[in-house]
Design a protein around this motif. Structure first.
Motif, short mmCIF file in Angstrom:
data_model
loop_
_atom_site.label_atom_id
_atom_site.label_comp_id
_atom_site.label_asym_id
_atom_site.label_seq_id
_atom_site.Cartn_x
_atom_site.Cartn_y
_atom_site.Cartn_z
N GLU A 55 2.13 2.72 4.62
CA GLU A 55 2.63 1.79 3.61
C GLU A 55 4.14 1.90 3.43
O GLU A 55 4.77 0.92 3.02
CB GLU A 55 1.90 2.02 2.28
CG GLU A 55 0.47 1.54 2.33
CD GLU A 55 -0.28 1.71 1.03
OE1 GLU A 55 -1.24 0.96 0.82
OE2 GLU A 55 0.09 2.60 0.21
N ALA A 56 4.72 3.04 3.75
CA ALA A 56 6.18 3.17 3.67
C ALA A 56 6.85 2.23 4.67
O ALA A 56 7.92 1.68 4.40
CB ALA A 56 6.60 4.61 3.92
N LYS A 57 6.23 2.05 5.83
CA LYS A 57 6.81 1.17 6.85
C LYS A 57 6.29 -0.26 6.73
O LYS A 57 7.03 -1.21 7.03
CB LYS A 57 6.52 1.71 8.25
CG LYS A 57 7.21 0.89 9.33
CD LYS A 57 7.20 1.55 10.67
CE LYS A 57 7.93 0.69 11.69
NZ LYS A 57 7.92 1.29 13.02
N TYR A 58 5.05 -0.42 6.33
CA TYR A 58 4.43 -1.74 6.25
C TYR A 58 3.88 -1.97 4.83
O TYR A 58 2.65 -2.03 4.63
CB TYR A 58 3.30 -1.87 7.28
CG TYR A 58 3.76 -1.77 8.71
CD1 TYR A 58 4.33 -2.86 9.35
CD2 TYR A 58 3.65 -0.57 9.41
CE1 TYR A 58 4.76 -2.77 10.67
CE2 TYR A 58 4.08 -0.47 10.73
CZ TYR A 58 4.64 -1.57 11.35
OH TYR A 58 5.05 -1.47 12.65
N PRO A 59 4.75 -2.10 3.84
CA PRO A 59 4.30 -2.18 2.44
C PRO A 59 3.47 -3.43 2.11
O PRO A 59 2.70 -3.40 1.15
CB PRO A 59 5.60 -2.16 1.64
CG PRO A 59 6.65 -2.62 2.60
CD PRO A 59 6.21 -2.16 3.96
N ASP A 60 3.60 -4.47 2.89
CA ASP A 60 2.87 -5.70 2.59
C ASP A 60 1.48 -5.75 3.22
O ASP A 60 0.70 -6.64 2.91
CB ASP A 60 3.67 -6.92 3.04
CG ASP A 60 4.97 -7.06 2.26
OD1 ASP A 60 5.01 -6.62 1.09
OD2 ASP A 60 5.95 -7.59 2.82
N GLU A 61 1.18 -4.81 4.09
CA GLU A 61 -0.13 -4.79 4.75
C GLU A 61 -1.08 -3.91 3.94
O GLU A 61 -0.94 -2.70 3.90
CB GLU A 61 0.01 -4.24 6.18
CG GLU A 61 -1.30 -4.13 6.94
CD GLU A 61 -2.07 -5.43 7.00
OE1 GLU A 61 -3.11 -5.52 6.31
OE2 GLU A 61 -1.64 -6.35 7.73
N GLN A 62 -2.04 -4.55 3.29
CA GLN A 62 -2.92 -3.85 2.37
C GLN A 62 -4.31 -3.50 2.93
O GLN A 62 -5.11 -2.85 2.26
CB GLN A 62 -3.09 -4.69 1.10
CG GLN A 62 -1.83 -4.76 0.27
CD GLN A 62 -1.42 -3.38 -0.24
OE1 GLN A 62 -2.17 -2.73 -0.96
NE2 GLN A 62 -0.23 -2.94 0.14
N ARG A 63 -4.60 -3.92 4.14
CA ARG A 63 -5.96 -3.69 4.66
C ARG A 63 -6.35 -2.21 4.78
O ARG A 63 -7.48 -1.86 4.43
CB ARG A 63 -6.16 -4.43 5.98
CG ARG A 63 -6.28 -5.94 5.77
CD ARG A 63 -6.41 -6.70 7.05
NE ARG A 63 -5.11 -6.74 7.73
CZ ARG A 63 -4.90 -7.32 8.90
NH1 ARG A 63 -5.91 -7.91 9.54
NH2 ARG A 63 -3.69 -7.34 9.44
N PRO A 64 -5.45 -1.32 5.21
CA PRO A 64 -5.86 0.10 5.24
C PRO A 64 -6.16 0.65 3.83
O PRO A 64 -7.15 1.37 3.64
CB PRO A 64 -4.66 0.80 5.88
CG PRO A 64 -4.06 -0.26 6.75
CD PRO A 64 -4.19 -1.53 5.94
N ARG A 65 -5.37 0.29 2.84
CA ARG A 65 -5.63 0.74 1.46
C ARG A 65 -6.96 0.16 0.97
O ARG A 65 -7.77 0.86 0.37
CB ARG A 65 -4.50 0.31 0.53
CG ARG A 65 -4.80 0.64 -0.94
CD ARG A 65 -3.63 0.40 -1.84
NE ARG A 65 -2.56 1.34 -1.57
CZ ARG A 65 -2.52 2.60 -2.02
NH1 ARG A 65 -3.51 3.05 -2.76
NH2 ARG A 65 -1.52 3.38 -1.72
N THR A 66 -7.17 -1.10 1.23
CA THR A 66 -8.42 -1.74 0.82
C THR A 66 -9.61 -1.04 1.46
O THR A 66 -10.66 -0.86 0.82
CB THR A 66 -8.40 -3.24 1.16
OG1 THR A 66 -7.30 -3.85 0.47
CG2 THR A 66 -9.69 -3.93 0.79
#
Length: 192
Positions: A55-66
């Protein structure tokens, strides 16, 4: 200790670790001794670091967090498997969509951490993919120290969760409360 990994690097394999990697044998043996709940807690805990990195590099990509959120809900019996499975597959899809092996393998590590709720054999997927990411980050000549440190951290964290999981009195999905079922990682190893 890393000779098999170095062979895979020379062959330009994308995935550099496996269940048979020499450096993972002690961790694999400890995994085989755990109940399913302990492995779930360990996987969720260990997945926090790769998620933070991603998320530090790809803050807009939420699929791994989801993925991790849905899988935790599944582990607690709050949602059913198909919803969590979709989130796991979405985390893996991120890896396939990006041209960044270091961060793509982090997504796969996170997906395997979440999938540990399904079956214990996914627990090793977390280190297999995260360690591959570390090698890609540090390169052929500088990965030994960071990989060794990470493996020690996995082992230490698993010992912690072995002692702590059932003391927390968390809510669990019914299938995770059944301790009569054998550890699938141990069964897999015995069949080989």
């Amino acid at each position: 200790m890393f000779s098999d990994v170095e062979v895979k690097m020379k062959k330009r394999n994308k995935l550099l670790f496996s269940r048979d990697s020499l450096c993972l044998q002690e961790l694999k043996q400890l995994i085989q001794l755990q109940n399913h709940r302990t492995l779930v807690m360990w996987a969720f805990d260990c997945a926090k670091f790769p998620l933070d990195q991603f998320e530090a590099k790809y803050p807009d990509e939420q699929r791994p967090r989801t993925c991790l959120e849905r899988c935790e809900e599944w582990a607690r019996g709050e949602i059913k498997m198909p919803i969590a499975k979709r989130a796991i597959l979405d985390s893996h899809a991120v890896a396939k969509e990006m041209d960044d092996i270091e961060y793509g393998t982090l997504c796969q590590a996170i997906g395997h951490a979440g999938a540990t709720v399904h079956v214990e054999t996914h627990a090793l997927g977390l280190p297999i993919y995260e360690l591959t990411s570390i090698v890609n980050k540090y390169g052929n000549d500088h990965f030994h120290g960071p990989v060794s440190e990470k493996i020690n951290d996995y082992y230490t964290r698993l010992l912690y969760w072995q002692e702590t999981t059932d003391k927390l009195e968390l809510s669990w999905a019914g299938f995770l409360l059944d301790d009569t079922k054998p550890n699938k990682e141990r069964l897999w190893n015995e069949k080989r």
